[in-house]
Design a protein around this motif. Structure first.
Motif, PDB file in Angstrom:
ATOM      1  N   LYS A 104       0.862  -1.173   0.000  1.00 29.33           N
ATOM      2  CA  LYS A 104       0.000   0.000   0.000  1.00 29.33           C
ATOM      3  C   LYS A 104       0.897   1.220   0.000  1.00 29.33           C
ATOM      4  CE  LYS A 104      -3.839   2.268   2.421  1.00 29.33           C
ATOM      5  NZ  LYS A 104      -4.744   2.208   3.603  1.00 29.33           N
ATOM      6  N   ARG A 105       0.950   1.896  -1.111  1.00 25.84           N
ATOM      7  CA  ARG A 105       1.778   3.087  -1.199  1.00 25.84           C
ATOM      8  C   ARG A 105       1.160   4.227  -0.399  1.00 25.84           C
ATOM      9  NH1 ARG A 105       2.973   1.469  -6.967  1.00 25.84           N
ATOM     10  NH2 ARG A 105       5.222   1.169  -7.036  1.00 25.84           N
ATOM     11  N   VAL A 140      -8.280  -4.213  -0.386  1.00 24.98           N
ATOM     12  CA  VAL A 140      -8.445  -3.480   0.864  1.00 24.98           C
ATOM     13  C   VAL A 140      -7.746  -4.271   1.956  1.00 24.98           C
ATOM     14  CG1 VAL A 140     -10.078  -2.578   2.554  1.00 24.98           C
ATOM     15  CG2 VAL A 140     -10.619  -2.472   0.103  1.00 24.98           C
ATOM     16  N   PHE A 141      -6.741  -3.672   2.577  1.00 25.25           N
ATOM     17  CA  PHE A 141      -5.963  -4.341   3.607  1.00 25.25           C
ATOM     18  C   PHE A 141      -6.398  -3.858   4.991  1.00 25.25           C
ATOM     19  CE2 PHE A 141      -2.715  -4.069   0.094  1.00 25.25           C
ATOM     20  CZ  PHE A 141      -2.739  -5.423  -0.222  1.00 25.25           C
ATOM     21  N   ALA A 142      -6.533  -4.791   5.919  1.00 24.02           N
ATOM     22  CA  ALA A 142      -6.764  -4.423   7.311  1.00 24.02           C
ATOM     23  C   ALA A 142      -5.495  -3.777   7.865  1.00 24.02           C
ATOM     24  CB  ALA A 142      -7.125  -5.654   8.123  1.00 24.02           C
ATOM     25  N   PRO A 143      -5.623  -2.831   8.774  1.00 17.18           N
ATOM     26  CA  PRO A 143      -4.428  -2.192   9.355  1.00 17.18           C
ATOM     27  C   PRO A 143      -3.443  -3.200   9.952  1.00 17.18           C
ATOM     28  CG  PRO A 143      -6.392  -0.964   9.958  1.00 17.18           C
ATOM     29  CD  PRO A 143      -6.869  -2.221   9.291  1.00 17.18           C
ATOM     30  N   SER A 144      -3.959  -4.299  10.469  1.00 14.58           N
ATOM     31  CA  SER A 144      -3.080  -5.298  11.086  1.00 14.58           C
ATOM     32  C   SER A 144      -2.172  -5.992  10.072  1.00 14.58           C
ATOM     33  CB  SER A 144      -3.922  -6.350  11.813  1.00 14.58           C
ATOM     34  OG  SER A 144      -4.814  -6.993  10.904  1.00 14.58           O
ATOM     35  N   THR A 145      -2.485  -5.863   8.784  1.00 11.39           N
ATOM     36  CA  THR A 145      -1.661  -6.495   7.749  1.00 11.39           C
ATOM     37  C   THR A 145      -0.212  -6.053   7.851  1.00 11.39           C
ATOM     38  OG1 THR A 145      -3.565  -6.593   6.242  1.00 11.39           O
ATOM     39  CG2 THR A 145      -1.376  -6.816   5.257  1.00 11.39           C
TER      40      THR A 145
END
Length: 309
Positions: free
Chosen positions: A132-133, A278-283
């Motif tokens: 995620k840039r 869409v990535f979870a913040p925990s990724t």
């Protein structure tokens, strides 16, 4: 078995049109990262594998002169025409990759190592890269059939390298962007950033002089995708690239052949893309497993690609 690290092609010999960061891509890149070169701990962070063949590395521009380790480039001195359509395809792919703000890549790789008897043996790995840039990255690599997972996590403030089976991890402050991270890993730690080509393809001043030949082979199927097959040659390396046809010029497959060695070892990678996930913040957060031990990461005093016994 004596460990041999083979001299030869470095990123300095690779075309800036290809970003000066031609991918060794996933498996060797992460294997290089997992060595934790210069780590202060006496126990090895990575499992022992034979020395990697010297296929071009995305960030290995820190040591020897360009191609200066071998007088034989394996190309027989032949010169071939450069098809501008083939080099333009690299520019178009690089420009498109730089428009991607979030993506996930599953990559299957086969990387040759050269055994003491001169035979090539392929190491298979599977890597999942999530980006995620401008400042998030996670890469997890599996392989060798032992169920181990190794990888790198970057959250915009620091990067963490981990090895689940060994129970080790190392953390280090990092620059605030992915571009800065890749440069920092190379300059200060001699760590190959996973899939660094995705950050640098086409991002530089063209230098067609390093490409000795470029041509279009034709349109072929990679899995179910229709991809145009290109072939390139330069000192020390032959490489092939399949780029998806249509409006998404994504790399589908790449093969790099080290022509400095008689066995011509290869690195092969097939890419599978997910765009705009869409990535979870925990990724992009690292949480050490119970019992895992943090170890110190110190700057490497030499490139992993220098000769070693």
């Amino acid at each position: 078995m004596n460990k041999r690290v083979f001299p030869g092609v470095t990123a300095r010999t690779l075309p800036r049109r290809f970003g000066t960061k031609l991918a060794l891509s996933l498996s060797t890149a992460l294997l290089g990262a997992m060595t934790l070169a210069g780590c202060a701990h006496q126990e090895p962070f990575h499992e022992h594998v034979p020395a990697q063949s010297n296929v071009p590395s995305p960030l290995n521009d820190l040591g020897a002169d360009a191609g200066g380790n071998s007088g034989n480039n394996g190309n027989g001195g032949a010169s071939s025409a450069i098809d501008a359509h083939a080099t333009d395809a690299l520019d178009a792919m690089g420009a498109y990759l730089r428009t991607l703000h979030a993506f996930e890549v599953d990559a299957d790789t086969a990387t040759d190592v050269v055994l003491d008897n001169g035979q090539n043996a392929a190491l298979l790995h599977h890597t999942v890269l999530k980006v995620k840039r401008p400042n998030r990255l996670r890469a997890d690599i599996t392989g060798n059939g032992n169920g181990n997972v190794r990888g790198m996590v970057y959250d915009g403030r620091r990067f963490t390298i981990y090895n689940q089976k060994k129970g080790f991890y190392a953390r280090q402050d990092a620059p605030p962007t992915l571009d800065g991270l890749v440069h920092d890993l190379a300059s200060n730690w001699h760590i190959e950033a996973p899939l660094a080509d995705l950050f640098y393809w086409g991002n530089g001043k063209p230098d067609d002089q390093s490409i000795q030949a470029a041509q279009i082979i034709g349109v072929e199927k990679v899995d179910k995708r229709s991809c145009t097959h290109y072939a390139y040659r330069q000192s020390g390396a032959d490489w092939e690239l399949w780029i998806e046809t249509g409006r998404r010029p994504l790399p589908c497959k790449m093969i790099i052949t080290d022509t400095t060695q008689s066995s011509r070892p290869r690195h092969e990678v097939t890419y599978h893309w997910k765009l705009n996930p869409v990535f979870a913040p925990s990724t992009f957060a690292f949480h050490a497993r119970a019992g895992a031990r943090e170890i110190e990461l110190k700057p490497a005093d030499r490139s992993p690609y220098e000769e070693a016994e």
